[in-house]
Design a protein around this motif. Structure first.
Motif, PDB file in Angstrom:
ATOM      1  N   UNK A  52      99.398   1.031 105.576  1.00  0.00           N
ATOM      2  CA  UNK A  52      98.883   1.487 104.283  1.00  0.00           C
ATOM      3  C   UNK A  52      99.081   2.992 104.192  1.00  0.00           C
ATOM      4  N   UNK A  53      99.804   3.426 103.193  1.00  0.00           N
ATOM      5  CA  UNK A  53     100.043   4.854 103.016  1.00  0.00           C
ATOM      6  C   UNK A  53      98.941   5.474 102.164  1.00  0.00           C
ATOM      7  N   UNK A  54      98.484   6.648 102.555  1.00  0.00           N
ATOM      8  CA  UNK A  54      97.330   7.288 101.935  1.00  0.00           C
ATOM      9  C   UNK A  54      97.672   8.577 101.204  1.00  0.00           C
ATOM     10  N   UNK A  55      98.944   8.765 100.904  1.00  0.00           N
ATOM     11  CA  UNK A  55      99.371  10.008 100.265  1.00  0.00           C
ATOM     12  C   UNK A  55      99.285   9.973  98.742  1.00  0.00           C
ATOM     13  N   UNK A  56      98.867   8.838  98.181  1.00  0.00           N
ATOM     14  CA  UNK A  56      99.009   8.647  96.739  1.00  0.00           C
ATOM     15  C   UNK A  56      97.677   8.445  96.031  1.00  0.00           C
ATOM     16  N   UNK A  57      96.638   9.137  96.488  1.00  0.00           N
ATOM     17  CA  UNK A  57      95.304   8.934  95.907  1.00  0.00           C
ATOM     18  C   UNK A  57      94.877  10.057  94.965  1.00  0.00           C
ATOM     19  N   UNK A  58      95.566  11.172  94.968  1.00  0.00           N
ATOM     20  CA  UNK A  58      95.111  12.312  94.175  1.00  0.00           C
ATOM     21  C   UNK A  58      95.887  12.429  92.863  1.00  0.00           C
ATOM     22  N   UNK A  59      95.223  13.003  91.869  1.00  0.00           N
ATOM     23  CA  UNK A  59      95.854  13.180  90.562  1.00  0.00           C
ATOM     24  C   UNK A  59      97.073  14.098  90.648  1.00  0.00           C
ATOM     25  N   UNK A  60      97.008  15.108  91.504  1.00  0.00           N
ATOM     26  CA  UNK A  60      98.144  16.027  91.637  1.00  0.00           C
ATOM     27  C   UNK A  60      99.409  15.280  92.036  1.00  0.00           C
ATOM     28  N   UNK A  61      99.277  14.374  93.002  1.00  0.00           N
ATOM     29  CA  UNK A  61     100.435  13.600  93.444  1.00  0.00           C
ATOM     30  C   UNK A  61     100.863  12.616  92.362  1.00  0.00           C
ATOM     31  N   UNK A  76      96.770   2.958  99.556  1.00  0.00           N
ATOM     32  CA  UNK A  76      95.416   3.091  99.050  1.00  0.00           C
ATOM     33  C   UNK A  76      95.542   3.625  97.637  1.00  0.00           C
ATOM     34  N   UNK A  77      94.996   2.886  96.686  1.00  0.00           N
ATOM     35  CA  UNK A  77      95.097   3.298  95.304  1.00  0.00           C
ATOM     36  C   UNK A  77      94.213   4.480  94.980  1.00  0.00           C
ATOM     37  N   UNK A  78      94.416   5.100  93.834  1.00  0.00           N
ATOM     38  CA  UNK A  78      93.600   6.234  93.399  1.00  0.00           C
ATOM     39  C   UNK A  78      92.151   5.809  93.176  1.00  0.00           C
ATOM     40  N   UNK A  79      91.228   6.731  93.471  1.00  0.00           N
ATOM     41  CA  UNK A  79      89.807   6.430  93.284  1.00  0.00           C
ATOM     42  C   UNK A  79      88.965   7.666  93.019  1.00  0.00           C
ATOM     43  N   UNK A 117      95.833 -11.164 117.081  1.00  0.00           N
ATOM     44  CA  UNK A 117      96.241 -10.516 115.830  1.00  0.00           C
ATOM     45  C   UNK A 117      96.801  -9.124 116.083  1.00  0.00           C
ATOM     46  N   UNK A 118      97.746  -8.738 115.245  1.00  0.00           N
ATOM     47  CA  UNK A 118      98.412  -7.440 115.382  1.00  0.00           C
ATOM     48  C   UNK A 118      97.763  -6.451 114.431  1.00  0.00           C
ATOM     49  N   UNK A 119      97.382  -5.304 114.956  1.00  0.00           N
ATOM     50  CA  UNK A 119      96.693  -4.282 114.180  1.00  0.00           C
ATOM     51  C   UNK A 119      97.691  -3.339 113.525  1.00  0.00           C
ATOM     52  N   UNK A 120      97.436  -3.019 112.275  1.00  0.00           N
ATOM     53  CA  UNK A 120      98.197  -2.013 111.558  1.00  0.00           C
ATOM     54  C   UNK A 120      97.357  -0.763 111.369  1.00  0.00           C
ATOM     55  N   UNK A 121      97.776   0.092 110.431  1.00  0.00           N
ATOM     56  CA  UNK A 121      97.069   1.363 110.273  1.00  0.00           C
ATOM     57  C   UNK A 121      97.237   1.918 108.870  1.00  0.00           C
ATOM     58  N   UNK A 122      96.255   2.713 108.485  1.00  0.00           N
ATOM     59  CA  UNK A 122      96.316   3.516 107.263  1.00  0.00           C
ATOM     60  C   UNK A 122      96.660   4.942 107.678  1.00  0.00           C
ATOM     61  N   UNK A 162     101.293  11.510 109.552  1.00  0.00           N
ATOM     62  CA  UNK A 162     100.788  10.727 110.675  1.00  0.00           C
ATOM     63  C   UNK A 162     101.713   9.562 111.006  1.00  0.00           C
ATOM     64  N   UNK A 163     102.345   8.989 109.996  1.00  0.00           N
ATOM     65  CA  UNK A 163     103.317   7.933 110.257  1.00  0.00           C
ATOM     66  C   UNK A 163     104.465   8.470 111.098  1.00  0.00           C
ATOM     67  N   UNK A 164     104.893   9.683 110.784  1.00  0.00           N
ATOM     68  CA  UNK A 164     105.963  10.278 111.587  1.00  0.00           C
ATOM     69  C   UNK A 164     105.520  10.447 113.038  1.00  0.00           C
ATOM     70  N   UNK A 165     104.270  10.861 113.230  1.00  0.00           N
ATOM     71  CA  UNK A 165     103.738  11.035 114.587  1.00  0.00           C
ATOM     72  C   UNK A 165     103.647   9.705 115.332  1.00  0.00           C
TER      73      UNK A 165
END
Length: 272
Positions: free
Chosen positions: A31-40, A66-69, A5-10, A15-18
């Motif tokens: 999985x992108x993690x930039x969209x969890x805060x109310x400000x964004x 990752x959805x907001x929580x 199996x091929x591993x992905x990442x959050x 970090x994606x750029x890196x």
């Protein structure tokens, strides 16, 4: 190696750029993690989506967020808070649609307290599920319309089956199961829950997403894979029995551990 199996990442966009070269060397799910805060979510997130699309040129894996929580639970009893929950889920799906995303992580509402107390009340579990429907039903329909899966991730869940019952109660192919290996390992070590591979077996082919992180069974560590005490052979053996092709998402606190996580699983002959 090619059959593993091929591993992905959050990752965040930074970090994606890196790690862009690594994420493009195989069809690794992201999985992108930039969209969890109310400000964004309340702000102008389109430039973030545009940046993501540029970074993903040539990427062949699946993409989601990752959805907001923060600050709420999907089983809230407060009618005013519920309107905020509905808004946040809708905002997350707006972003998924703009990205072409196919999954959004939603946190499970089940706690250790629930495990010991829901049966202490008449219709305790049924009432909890009803409350989740009030918050999530519009998002479920929207997810169906845009081809996105809402994957419900275990957080404090001691019972691997409770959120499965919640997911199935919607009767929708847009609501599936997520497992976080570190959360399951915490629940196993600290609350007497089953081991991680039992969570995989319980989900079966309803499992469409997994956060892979290592831990010590005491806290939510998000360590590099191989640095904790999770039995990875048992986890990948259980995953190998599935036909649902879940997204295998490495989710670390320190994203610099991504290459080592992949290398450690490759050295064990479990993944690539």
């Amino acid at each position: 190696m090619t059959d593993l199996p091929i591993l992905g990442a959050a990752l965040t966009l930074d970090s994606l750029e890196t790690h862009r070269k690594l994420m493009l060397d195989k069809p690794r799910d992201l999985e992108l993690q930039d969209f969890v805060t109310a400000d964004v979510l309340n702000g102008d997130w389109q430039p973030l989506v545009d940046r993501a699309r540029a970074l993903l040129e040539g990427h062949e894996g699946r993409v989601g967020i990752h959805g907001p929580f923060w600050g709420f639970s999907v089983d809230t009893m407060d009618v005013d808070v519920r309107e905020v929950v509905k808004k946040r889920l809708w905002q997350g799906l707006d972003i998924c649609e703009a990205l072409g995303g196919t999954h959004m992580v939603v946190h499970s509402p089940f706690s250790t307290w629930d495990h010991n107390n829901l049966d202490n009340y008449d219709r305790g579990l049924e009432r909890k599920i009803e409350l989740c429907h009030l918050s999530m039903k519009d998002a479920v329909k929207r997810a169906e319309d845009i081809g996105c899966e809402l994957v419900i991730e275990n957080i404090e869940d001691k019972d691997p089956y409770a959120r499965i019952e919640l997911a199935e109660s919607f009767g929708s192919e847009a609501v599936k199961i997520s497992i976080d290996t570190g959360h399951a390992h915490y629940a196993h070590g600290s609350t007497g829950a089953p081991p991680v591979d039992y969570y995989v077996k319980a989900a079966g082919n309803r499992l469409r997403h997994i956060h892979l992180q290592d831990a010590d069974g005491y806290a939510d560590r998000h360590w590099t894979l191989g640095e904790g005490t999770i039995n990875w052979h048992s986890v990948f053996d259980a995953l190998g029995q599935l036909d649902s092709k879940p997204r295998l998402i490495i989710e670390l606190r320190d994203h610099s551990g991504l290459p080592a996580s992949i290398a450690n699983m490759a050295a064990l002959g479990l993944a690539q």
